[in-house]
Design an enzyme around this catalytic site. Sequence first.
Site, short mmCIF file in Angstrom:
data_model
loop_
_atom_site.label_atom_id
_atom_site.label_comp_id
_atom_site.label_asym_id
_atom_site.label_seq_id
_atom_site.Cartn_x
_atom_site.Cartn_y
_atom_site.Cartn_z
N SER A 144 0.81 -1.21 0.00
CA SER A 144 0.00 0.00 0.00
C SER A 144 0.85 1.26 0.00
CB SER A 144 -0.96 -0.05 1.20
OG SER A 144 -1.91 0.98 1.15
N ASP A 174 -9.87 -2.84 -4.88
CA ASP A 174 -9.66 -3.77 -3.77
C ASP A 174 -10.43 -3.36 -2.51
OD1 ASP A 174 -8.23 -1.68 -2.64
OD2 ASP A 174 -6.26 -2.61 -2.88
N HIS A 179 -7.93 -5.08 0.04
CA HIS A 179 -6.66 -4.37 0.19
C HIS A 179 -5.77 -5.03 1.23
CE1 HIS A 179 -4.16 -0.82 -0.27
NE2 HIS A 179 -4.10 -0.70 1.05
#
Length: 422
Positions: free
Chosen positions: A208, A372, A401
């Site tokens: 991320s 996601d 995610h």
Amino acid sequence: MAISARLRWAAALLLVPAVAAILSKHLSSRRGRQLPLPPVVVVPGYATNELDARLTELYRPSSPCCAARKGQGWFRLYLNYTALEDPAEVRCFAEQISAAYDAVSDDYRNAMGVETRVPFFGSTRGFRYPDPDRRNFSYMDRFVSRLEGIGYRDGETLFGAPYDFRYAVAPPGHPSSVGTAFFRRLKGLVERASRINGGRPVTIVAHSYGGTLAYQFLLRQPLPWRRRFVRRFVPVAAPWGGVVLGMLTLVAGNNLGLRFVDPLALKGAYRSLQSSLWPLPSPSVFGAAQPLVTTRSRTYTANDMPDFLEAIGMGAAVGPYESRVLPLFRELPSPRVPVACVVGVGVDTPEMLAYPGDGFDVAPRMVMGDGDGLVNLASLVAVDRAWRRHAALVKVRNVSHTGLHVDDRALAVVITAILLPN
């Protein structure tokens, strides 16, 4: 990454249900001896690692409660579930975790009288469980455990690069003391990981926000250094062009995933952080035509972020956004090392926020799209075509995610990306 390498990786991924066999073949040579594992440095995602603080004599608390730890040395500021279950402590937490932009120095700093540090740099210990007392919140532990299960050892072949997630870096010509210090430590860690593993280059795995940070790190290293020390870059769920939900968190606050904390209680603190501007949708990815936020009388696209910031009462952030954030995402040049992007798709993800009136004081209606659950598909795949010479991208369907480090299918993809030869 050459075409043949891309095909080999694609073929290996077809065997994800039998990934144990892939790993077994990698770990054992024909003579029965264990093959050396490629050293791995993990850069975790946003608000995943611990953060310590101490309060000096310069600290001016808003209430006596917030002064309880003043002069008492280091304590864990994040994450401490026990403290954050008390509304009074939430107020103190927001006050102590806040940052501020100093226009004179053109840099961000801590709140006055608050000193911070990131513990356990070099180890995965600081992000396996952000609250090590309760161990009730983690999506990195399973990933680290899987790596340990195939032979990785913390501090030997596996290393962690936790960071102060409140900060970021800035374009050339703009200071970023915390971000620059992190990049200096990360460079030293990569070199050390290589050195103690016989000079073998390192695989950098990042999740991320950590993926965008690690990408900026790579761009700032000389190409010969990258080719010498970086075997592969594996960004997982990286938001290359920001996320639409990044606009909502500035409006409604961000409780950092703590469901029992009111996001509004941390709204001011979150808005003060340098990193809070990075998730804003980038014009280079979302374009000037796609509506991202609508009100009764106005439509905001990715080109309208300064106007949006003004409209929600963050006019003071326009300058830092335009000078310190926007230039970093105008272009996304290849890091020119082998890259294996892993993303989740097929999960409903907000791609437009529709407010019924001209204000932002009520929850918007969300128009959903692919992604996601947090990062929009356009942002997840933004580098696919431009990096094709050096990169491959794998989409894992119906995985969220954070699920990319928890779901068995996704873990198999990530670990395969780590182990396969270039």
